[in-house]
Design an enzyme around this catalytic site. Structure first.
Site, PDB file in Angstrom:
ATOM      1  N   ASN A 269      32.503 -34.088 -26.569  1.00 50.68           N
ATOM      2  CA  ASN A 269      31.309 -34.787 -26.979  1.00 50.68           C
ATOM      3  C   ASN A 269      31.962 -35.024 -28.480  1.00 50.68           C
ATOM      4  OD1 ASN A 269      29.155 -36.077 -28.137  1.00 50.68           O
ATOM      5  ND2 ASN A 269      27.610 -34.484 -27.507  1.00 50.68           N
TER       6      ASN A 269
ATOM      7  N   ARG B 298      31.867 -37.970 -23.331  1.00 48.91           N
ATOM      8  CA  ARG B 298      30.609 -38.588 -23.512  1.00 48.91           C
ATOM      9  C   ARG B 298      30.777 -39.839 -24.687  1.00 48.91           C
ATOM     10  NH1 ARG B 298      25.198 -36.039 -26.621  1.00 48.91           N
ATOM     11  NH2 ARG B 298      23.937 -37.939 -26.289  1.00 48.91           N
TER      12      ARG B 298
ATOM     13  N   HIS C 149      20.235 -40.986 -23.815  1.00 49.37           N
ATOM     14  CA  HIS C 149      20.059 -39.741 -23.361  1.00 49.37           C
ATOM     15  C   HIS C 149      20.239 -39.708 -21.881  1.00 49.37           C
ATOM     16  CE1 HIS C 149      17.452 -38.170 -26.972  1.00 49.37           C
ATOM     17  NE2 HIS C 149      18.751 -37.730 -27.110  1.00 49.37           N
TER      18      HIS C 149
ATOM     19  N   HIS D 234      12.784 -35.673 -23.040  1.00 45.79           N
ATOM     20  CA  HIS D 234      13.810 -34.951 -23.822  1.00 45.79           C
ATOM     21  C   HIS D 234      13.532 -35.062 -25.195  1.00 45.79           C
ATOM     22  CE1 HIS D 234      18.114 -34.078 -24.788  1.00 45.79           C
ATOM     23  NE2 HIS D 234      17.529 -34.104 -25.828  1.00 45.79           N
ATOM     24  N   LEU D 235      12.853 -33.850 -25.806  1.00 41.93           N
ATOM     25  CA  LEU D 235      12.312 -33.802 -27.080  1.00 41.93           C
ATOM     26  C   LEU D 235      13.302 -32.856 -28.096  1.00 41.93           C
ATOM     27  CD1 LEU D 235       8.770 -33.181 -26.199  1.00 41.93           C
ATOM     28  CD2 LEU D 235       9.730 -35.394 -26.283  1.00 41.93           C
ATOM     29  N   GLY D 236      13.978 -33.443 -28.866  1.00 39.54           N
ATOM     30  CA  GLY D 236      14.946 -32.691 -30.038  1.00 39.54           C
ATOM     31  C   GLY D 236      14.924 -33.306 -31.166  1.00 39.54           C
TER      32      GLY D 236
ATOM     33  N   ARG E  30      14.291 -40.331 -37.590  1.00 40.48           N
ATOM     34  CA  ARG E  30      13.889 -41.662 -37.164  1.00 40.48           C
ATOM     35  C   ARG E  30      12.518 -41.940 -36.940  1.00 40.48           C
ATOM     36  NH1 ARG E  30      18.103 -41.186 -32.260  1.00 40.48           N
ATOM     37  NH2 ARG E  30      18.703 -39.302 -32.920  1.00 40.48           N
TER      38      ARG E  30
ATOM     39  N   ASP F 134      13.124 -30.785 -39.553  1.00 36.61           N
ATOM     40  CA  ASP F 134      13.168 -29.611 -38.431  1.00 36.61           C
ATOM     41  C   ASP F 134      11.880 -29.499 -37.805  1.00 36.61           C
ATOM     42  OD1 ASP F 134      15.401 -27.692 -37.373  1.00 36.61           O
ATOM     43  OD2 ASP F 134      13.404 -26.614 -37.443  1.00 36.61           O
TER      44      ASP F 134
ATOM     45  N   ARG G 185      10.669 -26.981 -36.188  1.00 38.88           N
ATOM     46  CA  ARG G 185      10.172 -25.383 -36.475  1.00 38.88           C
ATOM     47  C   ARG G 185       9.759 -25.261 -37.868  1.00 38.88           C
ATOM     48  NH1 ARG G 185      15.822 -23.109 -34.298  1.00 38.88           N
ATOM     49  NH2 ARG G 185      16.242 -25.053 -35.177  1.00 38.88           N
TER      50      ARG G 185
ATOM     51  N   GLY H 198      15.635 -29.202 -27.499  1.00 38.38           N
ATOM     52  CA  GLY H 198      15.242 -28.214 -28.458  1.00 38.38           C
ATOM     53  C   GLY H 198      13.808 -28.041 -28.271  1.00 38.38           C
ATOM     54  N   ILE H 199      13.067 -29.009 -28.794  1.00 39.07           N
ATOM     55  CA  ILE H 199      11.485 -28.800 -28.757  1.00 39.07           C
ATOM     56  C   ILE H 199      10.919 -28.805 -27.506  1.00 39.07           C
ATOM     57  CG2 ILE H 199       9.567 -30.074 -29.455  1.00 39.07           C
ATOM     58  CD1 ILE H 199      11.465 -31.489 -31.552  1.00 39.07           C
ATOM     59  N   GLY H 200      11.471 -29.566 -26.378  1.00 42.16           N
ATOM     60  CA  GLY H 200      10.821 -29.489 -25.216  1.00 42.16           C
ATOM     61  C   GLY H 200      11.070 -28.110 -24.333  1.00 42.16           C
TER      62      GLY H 200
ATOM     63  N   GLU I   1      24.020 -31.327 -20.676  1.00 42.14           N
ATOM     64  CA  GLU I   1      24.746 -32.484 -20.576  1.00 42.14           C
ATOM     65  C   GLU I   1      26.057 -32.322 -20.020  1.00 42.14           C
ATOM     66  OE1 GLU I   1      22.697 -33.186 -24.196  1.00 42.14           O
ATOM     67  OE2 GLU I   1      22.723 -35.375 -23.571  1.00 42.14           O
TER      68      GLU I   1
HETATM   69  P1  ADP Z   1      19.544 -32.786 -30.749  1.00 41.44           P
HETATM   70  O1  ADP Z   1      18.823 -33.903 -30.477  1.00 41.44           O
HETATM   71  O2  ADP Z   1      20.277 -32.815 -32.242  1.00 41.44           O
HETATM   72  O3  ADP Z   1      20.535 -32.340 -29.530  1.00 41.44           O
HETATM   73  P2  ADP Z   1      18.218 -30.212 -30.306  1.00 41.44           P
HETATM   74  O4  ADP Z   1      17.717 -30.697 -28.781  1.00 41.44           O
HETATM   75  O5  ADP Z   1      19.202 -28.917 -30.481  1.00 41.44           O
HETATM   76  O6  ADP Z   1      18.636 -31.687 -31.057  1.00 41.44           O
HETATM   77  O7  ADP Z   1      16.692 -29.984 -30.954  1.00 41.44           O
HETATM   78  C1  ADP Z   1      16.594 -29.727 -32.242  1.00 41.44           C
HETATM   79  C2  ADP Z   1      15.108 -29.491 -32.621  1.00 41.44           C
HETATM   80  O8  ADP Z   1      14.460 -28.520 -31.620  1.00 41.44           O
HETATM   81  C3  ADP Z   1      14.775 -29.160 -33.938  1.00 41.44           C
HETATM   82  O9  ADP Z   1      13.877 -29.945 -34.821  1.00 41.44           O
HETATM   83  C4  ADP Z   1      14.311 -27.707 -33.984  1.00 41.44           C
HETATM   84  O10 ADP Z   1      13.431 -27.381 -34.805  1.00 41.44           O
HETATM   85  C5  ADP Z   1      13.707 -27.662 -32.352  1.00 41.44           C
HETATM   86  N1  ADP Z   1      13.513 -26.345 -32.050  1.00 41.44           N
HETATM   87  C6  ADP Z   1      14.381 -25.784 -31.628  1.00 41.44           C
HETATM   88  N2  ADP Z   1      13.623 -24.245 -31.357  1.00 41.44           N
HETATM   89  C7  ADP Z   1      12.314 -24.626 -31.382  1.00 41.44           C
HETATM   90  C8  ADP Z   1      11.020 -23.597 -31.364  1.00 41.44           C
HETATM   91  N3  ADP Z   1      11.316 -22.530 -30.949  1.00 41.44           N
HETATM   92  N4  ADP Z   1       9.799 -24.307 -31.694  1.00 41.44           N
HETATM   93  C9  ADP Z   1      10.036 -25.655 -32.142  1.00 41.44           C
HETATM   94  N5  ADP Z   1      11.216 -26.497 -32.271  1.00 41.44           N
HETATM   95  C10 ADP Z   1      12.170 -25.904 -32.050  1.00 41.44           C
END
Ligand code: ADP
Length: 398
Positions: A14, A95, A184, A212-214, A245, A287, A289, A334-336, A385
């Site tokens: 990637n 990718r 995605h 897909h929540l990141g 975004r 972020d 978190r 990461g969020i999901g 992925e």
């Molecule tokens: P990308 O889209 O860059 O691949 P990721 O899928 O790694 O990103 O997701 C990153 C997001 O996930 C960040 O906003 C991070 O704060 C969030 N995240 C990671 N761990 C947690 C958690 N335990 N609680 C809430 N959000 C989290």
């Protein structure tokens, strides 16, 4: 798991503008042999990190370009005895951000593929050119390995025309390919297929909504294993609100702001991509978190969080209607995968639709977190992925 005799080593790549992520697999066993990252490519203090066999190596070193990053990673594979000979790496999966309408599936990389990816750089100027840099660097280093391009857009090429044409003059679709593409795709496809395998049902029999929540987020409606709609559009800027975004906004805001704030097109683009979303609304952080933590005392952080949840719920609602019957809603990214609170907020108060959250299961990180009575299952599926890319190399090149 033991590696079987016919196993092949496949590397998933990637390439970003100043980074290169990699993971080496033994296939078809799906065993990860090592993974790593080269960051700050182009600088004197680039960072190379690699994990294997429970060990981690990290070096700060000058890496001028992607070719050097690839050479460094391949040398390290030998140095740390992950492979004895580079010829053991029989396949490379890259990718690639944008496959346009040319690539409804992953493709073997040849001159024609490269020409089309180059042509599509117009649609993904920040990504396709760097993806090509990675492709060329590996071609140079491993000329005999099978090379396959795996596109973020391919999975969504099954959308129907009314779902991908925008209601603007049709000539712009004809002339410039302006339409919904979706992104995605590798993650949505992996998560959907993994869930089907996990519950032992054919993917063809399942209707799924994947979230897909990141940092970047997108939602997808999947019917019988095919994407029928997704929240991202012509670019990955569309859909739900994200880290930086904006997602969907009224397009008239742009000419209005251009005039009132004397902003250029590129400044507006930068505002929507890099200064919006969680960061823009909270004025604190991109972020999730940080936003969750701050939301306990800071009203703008709470507002950002509430807006994110509502935008995800709006797409889930839209896709419940689109699919008619839904078997499961899946959470990844990461969020999901990690935020129990956001999963709970997205899925709460949906009992009239047959969706019941088991709060204890959700909080105890159980994969399935819906109750027995729920007619729609809720599940957390860790995305992978890189593994999907390695699987595609095997599927496409064998
Ligand atoms: P990308 O889209 O860059 O691949 P990721 O899928 O790694 O990103 O997701 C990153 C997001 O996930 C960040 O906003 C991070 O704060 C969030 N995240 C990671 N761990 C947690 C958690 N335990 N609680 C809430 N959000 C989290």
């Amino acid at each position: 798991m033991s590696l079987n005799e016919t196993s092949q080593k496949i590397i998933a790549i990637n390439a970003g503008s100043s980074s290169l992520k990699f993971q080496l697999f033994s296939m078809p066993d799906e065993v990860s042999l090592c993974q790593g990252l080269v960051e700050r490519i182009g600088l004197a203090d680039a960072i190379f990190t690699m994990k294997f066999n429970g060990q981690k190596v990290s070096k700060t070193i000058s890496i001028a370009n992607h070719q050097q990053a690839v050479d460094m990673l391949l040398t390290s594979l030998i140095e740390y005895r992950i492979v004895a000979d580079l010829k053991e790496i029989q396949g490379v999966g890259h990718r690639v951000a944008h496959g346009g309408e040319y690539f409804p599936d992953s493709a073997i990389i040849n001159d024609d593929t490269i020409e089309k990816i180059t042509r599509l750089s117009d649609l993904a100027p920040l990504h396709n050119p760097v993806n090509l840099t990675g492709i060329h660097a590996f071609k140079q280093a491993l000329p005999d390995a099978k090379a396959v391009a795996v596109f973020d857009t391919s999975f969504h090429q099954t959308m129907a025309k009314p779902d991908y044409i925008y209601p603007i003059p049709y000539e712009y679709y004809r002339k410039h390919g302006i339409r919904r593409y979706g992104f995605h795709g590798t993650s949505h496809k992996y998560v959907a297929n993994h869930y089907a395998e996990m519950i032992g049902k054919p993917i063809a029999d399942l209707n799924l909504i994947t979230c897909h929540l990141g940092n970047g987020s997108s939602i997808c409606a999947i019917k019988g294993g095919e994407s029928v709609h997704t929240s991202m559009g012509f670019t990955p800027l569309a859909g739900v609100m994200m880290g930086t975004r904006c997602g969907d906004i009224d397009p008239s805001i742009l000419p209005f702001l251009a005039e009132k704030e004397s902003l250029t097109l590129s400044q507006l683009n930068e505002m929507m991509n890099s200064r919006s979303g969680f960061l823009g609304v909270s004025e604190l952080s991109h972020d999730c978190r940080d936003i969750q933590q701050a939301s306990k005392t800071n009203q703008q952080a709470k507002l950002a969080l509430d807006m994110f949840v509502e935008r995800v719920r709006a797409y889930v609602g839209q896709y419940l209607v689109k699919l008619g019957r839904v078997d499961a809603i899946l959470f990844t990214g990461g969020i999901g995968e990690n935020s129990t609170d956001i999963r709970e907020s997205v899925c709460c108060s949906l009992e009239p639709l047959g969706i019941f959250v088991d709060v204890n299961k959700n909080r105890s990180k159980s994969t399935i977190f819906s109750t027995q009575e729920s007619s729609i299952s809720l599940a957390v599926i860790e995305t992978n992925e890189e593994l999907m890319i390695a699987k595609d190399v095997m599927r496409v090149s064998l």
